[in-house]
Write an enzyme that holds these catalytic residues in place. Structure first.
Site, short mmCIF file in Angstrom:
data_model
loop_
_atom_site.label_atom_id
_atom_site.label_comp_id
_atom_site.label_asym_id
_atom_site.label_seq_id
_atom_site.Cartn_x
_atom_site.Cartn_y
_atom_site.Cartn_z
N MET A 1 0.85 -1.19 0.00
CA MET A 1 0.00 0.00 0.00
C MET A 1 0.88 1.24 0.00
SD MET A 1 -2.92 -1.14 2.79
CE MET A 1 -1.72 -1.98 3.86
N MET A 2 0.71 2.07 -1.02
CA MET A 2 1.47 3.31 -1.09
C MET A 2 1.15 4.19 0.12
SD MET A 2 3.40 3.02 -3.69
CE MET A 2 4.03 4.69 -3.80
N GLN B 1 7.69 -5.13 -4.18
CA GLN B 1 6.80 -4.93 -5.32
C GLN B 1 7.37 -3.86 -6.25
OE1 GLN B 1 2.83 -2.90 -5.48
NE2 GLN B 1 2.09 -4.96 -6.00
N CYS C 1 -2.72 -1.81 -9.82
CA CYS C 1 -2.98 -0.43 -9.37
C CYS C 1 -3.77 0.33 -10.43
CB CYS C 1 -1.68 0.29 -9.06
SG CYS C 1 -1.93 1.99 -8.49
N LYS D 1 0.76 -9.42 -9.04
CA LYS D 1 -0.47 -8.99 -8.38
C LYS D 1 -1.36 -8.31 -9.40
CE LYS D 1 -2.23 -6.81 -4.17
NZ LYS D 1 -3.40 -6.12 -4.74
N GLY E 1 -5.29 -5.56 3.47
CA GLY E 1 -4.61 -4.29 3.36
C GLY E 1 -5.12 -3.26 4.35
N ARG E 2 -6.13 -2.50 3.93
CA ARG E 2 -6.63 -1.40 4.77
C ARG E 2 -7.15 -1.88 6.11
NH1 ARG E 2 -4.49 0.52 0.13
NH2 ARG E 2 -4.48 2.79 0.20
#
Length: 460
Positions: free
Chosen positions: A46-47, A99, A129, A217, A331-332
């Site tokens: 995650m950026m 990544q 993305c 991914k 992720g989040r």
């Protein structure tokens, strides 16, 4: 090292898969027990989130989860000589995946060549993305899914840069030992720094012999913003056939054996990354079907997962077809509730023994010491960066008590201390002291509580 491996039991959700899957390069052996895939659970790249500070914090909560870096654009590594900024990491972060993003085979090959000496064992190509900066102007990310043959060429070029055999094992790194005192700021920065290993430039012994690989991914498909309404609800069979062709092409021509699949389509052109995580409908059944139709490959399900119970369901067999997906990726949800999710991973997904001594007081002690070590180096090498670094470290601790009594107060104290104006800019208050002051507002029983039972999540 800071962590010691303990024996546990083999989770039942893995029994079917393990019975038919021999011990291979992606498997780790529990002492005297069945092997569990190392990437059974992973934290998504995650950026602006999965930097080395968050990864160190998450590693304190789980010894076994696979972690990912933020995406690094291949051209950044090709045209920069100061690679530590982008590639250096702490040895405690393993297992760790780098990544990469890009659309040039030669640039991605060079990027991997430059990253290999740092000790990464897996290199993941971003084909998922949907942001305009990446998939629009950058012409990579999810936009690559439109051309499976090109993705295969990219993956093959990355694989060329991998050594034919693992490099010689480096001398052991200095192990990190836990602070000897209770949670306080009495230790100096130099003392804190001496208890932690330096930023990594080579792998720790337990990962040095694992084979390297290139993974991808991706999404379950891509659509344009103009045709979003029509294409999000198209025929499922046709959608799956396109996804299957992508997997078949990339695996056979690109040599990729592991796909991390976000179970939503990506909408390209005008829809924000946040909206792309919410508006396109979830299709986890596609990932399960891939697992059945490509049994020689590995598939990790990403998207829509909010709990360890959900993860166990998808790993076992949520569709009654006899086998679940190979791995799950969150992720989040991990960023929002790191303690309540990550502290359950080792026991419930990897069969590790219950860790009653794992408490947030223990986590804060070690994370505070980590922060002090980082600040000690910055004060010498980059004094102008100290304030920014301190905020970068502490922001990840703010959600450790999310949704719990006085959790908001804990976060507020951290914010207030970071914003204080009466601090010498060359020698600001240390991370350990700020975390100690913030933890003082919490109830002792909260600080000392062990990992919660499965599915004990606070309200958002």
């Amino acid at each position: 090292t800071l962590f010691s491996r303990v024996a546990g039991f083999c989770p039942s959700h893995l029994s079917t898969r393990l019975a038919s899957q021999p011990l291979g390069p992606q498997m780790t052996q529990l002492r005297g027990l069945a092997a569990v895939p190392a990437d059974t659970f992973s934290v998504a790249p995650m950026m602006d989130y999965t930097d080395r500070h968050l990864r160190f914090l998450l590693r304190l909560l789980s010894k076994r989860a696979t972690l990912y870096t933020e995406m690094v654009v291949s051209n950044t590594l090709v045209h920069n000589d100061e690679l530590d900024r982008w590639l250096a990491f702490n040895p405690e972060e393993h297992p760790l995946v780098l990544q990469l993003g890009g659309n040039s085979p030669s640039a991605l090959r060079v990027a991997v060549e430059k990253a290999v000496p740092y000790g990464y064992r897996e290199f993941n190509l971003n084909c998922g993305c949907p942001s305009d900066k990446v998939s629009g102007k950058g012409c990579f990310g999810a936009a690559l899914m439109k051309d499976p043959a090109h993705v295969a060429d990219l993956a093959a070029a990355m694989a060329v840069a991998l050594p034919p055999s693992p490099p010689p094992q480096a001398p052991p790194l200095l192990s990190a030992s836990p602070p000897s005192s209770s949670f306080s700021s009495s230790s100096s920065s130099a003392q804190a720094a001496s208890t932690l290993p330096p930023l990594l430039s080579r792998p720790p012994p337990d990962t040095a012999e694992s084979p390297m690989e290139v993974t991808v991914k991706c999404r379950v498909g891509v659509v344009s913003r103009e045709d979003m309404a029509a294409q999000l609800d198209t025929d499922e069979e046709a959608d799956f056939e396109r996804l299957a062709r992508f997997v078949d092409t990339v695996s056979t021509k690109g040599g990729v054996n592991h796909f991390q699949v976000h179970a939503r389509k990506a909408v390209l052109g005008g829809l924000s990354p946040d909206a792309n995580r919410k508006i396109p409908p979830l299709k986890p059944q596609f990932v399960h079907r891939l697992s059945r139709e490509f049994p020689h490959l590995r598939f990790t399900l990403n998207g829509g997962l909010e709990s360890i119970a959900q993860c166990k369901q998808h790993l076992s067999d949520s569709e009654g077809q006899g086998q679940g997906v190979h791995g799950v990726m969150l992720g989040r949800a991990v960023v929002a509730r790191p303690w309540h999710l990550m502290s359950q991973v080792d026991e419930h997904l990897y069969g590790e023994a219950y860790r009653p001594l794992l408490t947030r007081r223990w986590v804060l002690e070690r994370y505070g010491a980590y922060g002090e070590a980082e600040l000690a180096v910055a004060r010498v090498e980059q004094p102008h960066y100290v304030r920014k670094l301190r905020r970068a470290v502490l922001r990840h601790a703010a959600n450790l008590f999310a949704g719990e009594p006085k959790g908001a107060k804990f976060r507020q104290v951290i914010d207030n201390e970071l914003q204080a104006d009466n601090i010498d800019p060359m020698c600001p208050m240390g991370c350990a002291l700020i975390l100690e002051r913030a933890s003082a507002v919490l109830n002792p029983e909260t600080l000392d509580a062990p990992p919660p039972p499965l599915e004990t999540l606070p309200a958002p």
